[in-house]
Design a protein around this motif. Structure first.
Motif, PDB file in Angstrom:
ATOM      1  N   LEU A 215       0.837  -1.199   0.000  1.00  0.00           N
ATOM      2  CA  LEU A 215       0.000   0.000   0.000  1.00  0.00           C
ATOM      3  C   LEU A 215       0.869   1.245   0.000  1.00  0.00           C
ATOM      4  CD1 LEU A 215      -2.925  -0.535   2.553  1.00  0.00           C
ATOM      5  CD2 LEU A 215      -3.147   0.042   0.149  1.00  0.00           C
ATOM      6  N   SER A 216       0.447   2.258  -0.733  1.00  0.00           N
ATOM      7  CA  SER A 216       1.092   3.561  -0.662  1.00  0.00           C
ATOM      8  C   SER A 216       0.987   4.088   0.763  1.00  0.00           C
ATOM      9  CB  SER A 216       0.393   4.533  -1.620  1.00  0.00           C
ATOM     10  OG  SER A 216       0.634   5.866  -1.251  1.00  0.00           O
ATOM     11  N   PRO A 217       2.005   4.821   1.249  1.00  0.00           N
ATOM     12  CA  PRO A 217       1.889   5.419   2.588  1.00  0.00           C
ATOM     13  C   PRO A 217       0.645   6.285   2.730  1.00  0.00           C
ATOM     14  CG  PRO A 217       4.131   5.615   1.770  1.00  0.00           C
ATOM     15  CD  PRO A 217       3.305   5.105   0.626  1.00  0.00           C
ATOM     16  N   TRP A 218       0.184   6.850   1.613  1.00  0.00           N
ATOM     17  CA  TRP A 218      -1.015   7.704   1.667  1.00  0.00           C
ATOM     18  C   TRP A 218      -2.273   6.892   1.933  1.00  0.00           C
ATOM     19  CZ3 TRP A 218       0.310  12.662   1.812  1.00  0.00           C
ATOM     20  CH2 TRP A 218       1.525  13.050   1.225  1.00  0.00           C
ATOM     21  N   LEU A 219      -2.202   5.571   1.766  1.00  0.00           N
ATOM     22  CA  LEU A 219      -3.363   4.711   1.989  1.00  0.00           C
ATOM     23  C   LEU A 219      -3.279   3.904   3.275  1.00  0.00           C
ATOM     24  CD1 LEU A 219      -3.835   3.272  -1.622  1.00  0.00           C
ATOM     25  CD2 LEU A 219      -5.065   5.175  -0.571  1.00  0.00           C
ATOM     26  N   GLU A 220      -2.115   3.914   3.922  1.00  0.00           N
ATOM     27  CA  GLU A 220      -1.950   3.134   5.144  1.00  0.00           C
ATOM     28  C   GLU A 220      -2.860   3.663   6.257  1.00  0.00           C
ATOM     29  OE1 GLU A 220       2.639   1.532   4.925  1.00  0.00           O
ATOM     30  OE2 GLU A 220       2.258   3.448   5.877  1.00  0.00           O
ATOM     31  N   GLY A 221      -3.313   2.760   7.094  1.00  0.00           N
ATOM     32  CA  GLY A 221      -4.143   3.158   8.229  1.00  0.00           C
ATOM     33  C   GLY A 221      -5.559   3.538   7.864  1.00  0.00           C
ATOM     34  N   ARG A 222      -5.986   3.186   6.642  1.00  0.00           N
ATOM     35  CA  ARG A 222      -7.329   3.569   6.188  1.00  0.00           C
ATOM     36  C   ARG A 222      -8.302   2.399   6.166  1.00  0.00           C
ATOM     37  NH1 ARG A 222      -8.932   8.948   5.082  1.00  0.00           N
ATOM     38  NH2 ARG A 222      -7.133  10.171   4.407  1.00  0.00           N
ATOM     39  N   ASN A 223      -7.899   1.259   6.691  1.00  0.00           N
ATOM     40  CA  ASN A 223      -8.770   0.086   6.659  1.00  0.00           C
ATOM     41  C   ASN A 223      -9.785   0.109   7.795  1.00  0.00           C
ATOM     42  OD1 ASN A 223      -7.495  -0.805   4.443  1.00  0.00           O
ATOM     43  ND2 ASN A 223      -6.356  -2.447   5.421  1.00  0.00           N
ATOM     44  N   HIS A 224     -10.614   1.122   7.780  1.00  0.00           N
ATOM     45  CA  HIS A 224     -11.660   1.257   8.796  1.00  0.00           C
ATOM     46  C   HIS A 224     -12.777   2.107   8.215  1.00  0.00           C
ATOM     47  CE1 HIS A 224     -10.739   5.509   9.677  1.00  0.00           C
ATOM     48  NE2 HIS A 224      -9.491   5.167   9.422  1.00  0.00           N
ATOM     49  N   VAL A 225     -13.873   2.232   8.939  1.00  0.00           N
ATOM     50  CA  VAL A 225     -15.017   3.002   8.443  1.00  0.00           C
ATOM     51  C   VAL A 225     -15.443   4.081   9.445  1.00  0.00           C
ATOM     52  CG1 VAL A 225     -15.888   1.187   6.932  1.00  0.00           C
ATOM     53  CG2 VAL A 225     -16.604   1.227   9.324  1.00  0.00           C
ATOM     54  N   HIS A 226     -14.527   4.507  10.314  1.00  0.00           N
ATOM     55  CA  HIS A 226     -14.883   5.517  11.309  1.00  0.00           C
ATOM     56  C   HIS A 226     -14.794   6.918  10.676  1.00  0.00           C
ATOM     57  CE1 HIS A 226     -15.089   7.836  14.978  1.00  0.00           C
ATOM     58  NE2 HIS A 226     -15.292   6.736  15.671  1.00  0.00           N
ATOM     59  N   PRO A 227     -15.912   7.632  10.567  1.00  0.00           N
ATOM     60  CA  PRO A 227     -15.907   8.913   9.841  1.00  0.00           C
ATOM     61  C   PRO A 227     -15.017   9.979  10.481  1.00  0.00           C
ATOM     62  CG  PRO A 227     -18.012   8.572  10.967  1.00  0.00           C
ATOM     63  CD  PRO A 227     -17.261   7.287  11.059  1.00  0.00           C
ATOM     64  N   ALA A 228     -14.980  10.046  11.804  1.00  0.00           N
ATOM     65  CA  ALA A 228     -14.183  11.085  12.467  1.00  0.00           C
ATOM     66  C   ALA A 228     -12.689  10.847  12.238  1.00  0.00           C
ATOM     67  CB  ALA A 228     -14.495  11.121  13.957  1.00  0.00           C
ATOM     68  N   ILE A 229     -12.257   9.589  12.264  1.00  0.00           N
ATOM     69  CA  ILE A 229     -10.847   9.288  12.037  1.00  0.00           C
ATOM     70  C   ILE A 229     -10.483   9.560  10.584  1.00  0.00           C
ATOM     71  CG2 ILE A 229      -9.040   7.529  12.193  1.00  0.00           C
ATOM     72  CD1 ILE A 229     -10.239   8.572  14.864  1.00  0.00           C
ATOM     73  N   HIS A 230     -11.363   9.209   9.658  1.00  0.00           N
ATOM     74  CA  HIS A 230     -11.107   9.543   8.253  1.00  0.00           C
ATOM     75  C   HIS A 230     -11.020  11.063   8.065  1.00  0.00           C
ATOM     76  CE1 HIS A 230     -10.922   5.801   6.105  1.00  0.00           C
ATOM     77  NE2 HIS A 230     -12.071   5.373   6.596  1.00  0.00           N
ATOM     78  N   ARG A 231     -11.850  11.801   8.785  1.00  0.00           N
ATOM     79  CA  ARG A 231     -11.832  13.265   8.679  1.00  0.00           C
ATOM     80  C   ARG A 231     -10.475  13.809   9.120  1.00  0.00           C
ATOM     81  NH1 ARG A 231     -16.545  13.756  10.727  1.00  0.00           N
ATOM     82  NH2 ARG A 231     -16.006  14.329  12.862  1.00  0.00           N
ATOM     83  N   VAL A 232      -9.966  13.302  10.209  1.00  0.00           N
ATOM     84  CA  VAL A 232      -8.642  13.705  10.691  1.00  0.00           C
ATOM     85  C   VAL A 232      -7.562  13.315   9.682  1.00  0.00           C
ATOM     86  CG1 VAL A 232      -6.898  13.202  12.451  1.00  0.00           C
ATOM     87  CG2 VAL A 232      -9.262  13.676  13.134  1.00  0.00           C
ATOM     88  N   GLN A 233      -7.638  12.096   9.157  1.00  0.00           N
ATOM     89  CA  GLN A 233      -6.641  11.639   8.190  1.00  0.00           C
ATOM     90  C   GLN A 233      -6.689  12.456   6.903  1.00  0.00           C
ATOM     91  OE1 GLN A 233      -7.975   7.482   8.504  1.00  0.00           O
ATOM     92  NE2 GLN A 233      -5.876   6.923   9.034  1.00  0.00           N
ATOM     93  N   ASP A 234      -7.897  12.804   6.464  1.00  0.00           N
ATOM     94  CA  ASP A 234      -8.019  13.641   5.265  1.00  0.00           C
ATOM     95  C   ASP A 234      -7.320  14.980   5.459  1.00  0.00           C
ATOM     96  OD1 ASP A 234      -9.494  11.696   3.987  1.00  0.00           O
ATOM     97  OD2 ASP A 234     -11.441  12.642   4.385  1.00  0.00           O
ATOM     98  N   ALA A 235      -7.496  15.580   6.631  1.00  0.00           N
ATOM     99  CA  ALA A 235      -6.884  16.885   6.904  1.00  0.00           C
ATOM    100  C   ALA A 235      -5.365  16.777   6.922  1.00  0.00           C
ATOM    101  CB  ALA A 235      -7.399  17.426   8.244  1.00  0.00           C
ATOM    102  N   ILE A 236      -4.835  15.755   7.570  1.00  0.00           N
ATOM    103  CA  ILE A 236      -3.378  15.582   7.638  1.00  0.00           C
ATOM    104  C   ILE A 236      -2.817  15.314   6.251  1.00  0.00           C
ATOM    105  CG2 ILE A 236      -1.505  14.165   8.570  1.00  0.00           C
ATOM    106  CD1 ILE A 236      -3.365  13.605  10.988  1.00  0.00           C
ATOM    107  N   ALA A 237      -3.487  14.447   5.465  1.00  0.00           N
ATOM    108  CA  ALA A 237      -3.007  14.105   4.128  1.00  0.00           C
ATOM    109  C   ALA A 237      -3.005  15.313   3.203  1.00  0.00           C
ATOM    110  CB  ALA A 237      -3.857  12.984   3.526  1.00  0.00           C
ATOM    111  N   ALA A 238      -3.929  16.245   3.422  1.00  0.00           N
ATOM    112  CA  ALA A 238      -3.983  17.445   2.580  1.00  0.00           C
ATOM    113  C   ALA A 238      -2.829  18.393   2.864  1.00  0.00           C
ATOM    114  CB  ALA A 238      -5.317  18.160   2.783  1.00  0.00           C
TER     115      ALA A 238
END
Length: 333
Positions: A215-238
């Motif tokens: 997996l690309s580092p940009w995709l690591e840690g995304r194997n979940h469906v928690h919306p708040a954690i994805h929101r945090v990850q989206d902000a950091i990735a941006a």
């Protein structure tokens, strides 16, 4: 690397007794990708030896186009697998064998350099019969690996893989792994953020086995469906280089800092600091391979306080120093 066209022509090959999930899963990924912002889009045409095909569940697929005489440059050909027996129906007929032979002949004639071939499940067997997997690494459904090896004796048939990519040939294992393969293609063509977005919409994981492409580092840690954690990850990735405090990220998650830390560890499989550092390393690696910036500038633009910190964090994830990334890029140039 050649830029992908604004719209990628996709030809989905439907053999007799098409396994419907081999088509529906991957094409749902492309449907969602087409309506996401950004290019390229996907123009899909369904083709077969006949204008209608009975699917694995007994549902007849109609309005299918004939196999085209030629394929445009940059086309993606997706070959579905099929089943031995249709639900509520009979097994393969003489007409089915003729149709499969017609598809094999067409694949051998139409697939050329510049055309990407993606085989889902037992679709690999049709490609092998066409000689398109000779000398290639490939995979298929676990029940078909022996037959694949027989049909393509010079191929490297790999077991226990979700999918295998060898140049312009991509093959996947059984049924739902076609979704994994298509998410991989979308990540390559449209960027990892879009693959993550589509996986979240479809409520599926970005799966990888120990032997699958990493997996690309940009995709690591995304194997979940928690919306708040994805929101945090989206902000950091941006903006990985931003000075992210736990308090700011907690605000994005609408959680207390302590609760966010617990949630992030539980769902992402790593702590927040590690996640931020992994994305900063990915950013630094991209700059080292694509620019001539000195190490101090790379460290600063990636969000590290110093080159010393960059090297320290780098050493936790890579066996070679940061300068090796630049050396590897030069070797490939």
């Amino acid at each position: 690397m050649t830029e992908p066209p604004a719209v990628i022509p996709v030809f989905v090959v439907l053999p007799p007794r098409t396994l419907l999930l081999d088509v529906a899963g991957p094409l749902e990924v492309l449907r969602r990708a087409t309506f996401e912002p950004g290019a390229p889009g996907f123009a899909v045409t369904y083709v077969a030896a006949r204008p209608s095909v009975e699917s694995s569940i007994g549902l007849t697929l109609a309005g299918i186009q004939p196999l085209p005489e030629a394929l445009p440059d940059g086309a993606l050909v997706i070959v579905s697998g099929n089943v031995d027996q249709v639900l509520g129906g009979e097994g393969a007929s003489a007409a089915d064998a003729e149709d499969e032979a017609a598809i094999v002949a067409w694949l051998a004639r139409a697939v050329r350099p510049g055309v990407t071939l993606a085989c889902i499940c037992s679709g690999s067997l049709l490609a092998a019969r066409a000689g398109l997997l000779a000398g290639r690494a490939c995979t298929t459904h676990h029940a078909c690996t022996e037959e694949l090896a027989r049909l393509a004796p010079s191929a490297r048939v790999l077991e226990d893989r979700l999918f295998v990519e060898d140049g312009e040939r991509l093959t996947s294992a059984g049924v739902t792994s076609g979704v994994d393969l298509m998410l991989h293609l979308v990540a390559r063509l449209r960027g990892p953020a879009q693959a993550v977005s589509i996986a979240r919409q479809m409520v599926v994981y970005l799966r990888r086995g120990p032997s699958d492409p990493q997996l690309s580092p940009w995709l690591e840690g995304r194997n979940h469906v928690h919306p708040a954690i994805h929101r945090v990850q989206d902000a950091i990735a941006a903006d990985p280089a931003r000075d992210w405090s736990l308090e700011v990220l907690a605000g994005l998650a609408a959680a207390s800092p302590r609760h966010l830390s617990r949630l992030f560890n539980a769902h992402a499989g790593m702590n927040l600091t590690d996640y931020v550092n992994r994305l900063r390393l990915a950013l630094a690696s991209e700059m080292l391979s694509a620019t001539r910036l000195d190490m101090e500038s790379v460290a600063e633009r990636a969000g590290f306080a110093s080159t010393r910190q960059l090297r320290r964090v780098w050493s936790r994830h890579h066996p070679t120093p940061p300068k090796a990334a630049r050396g590897a890029a030069k070797a490939l140039a």
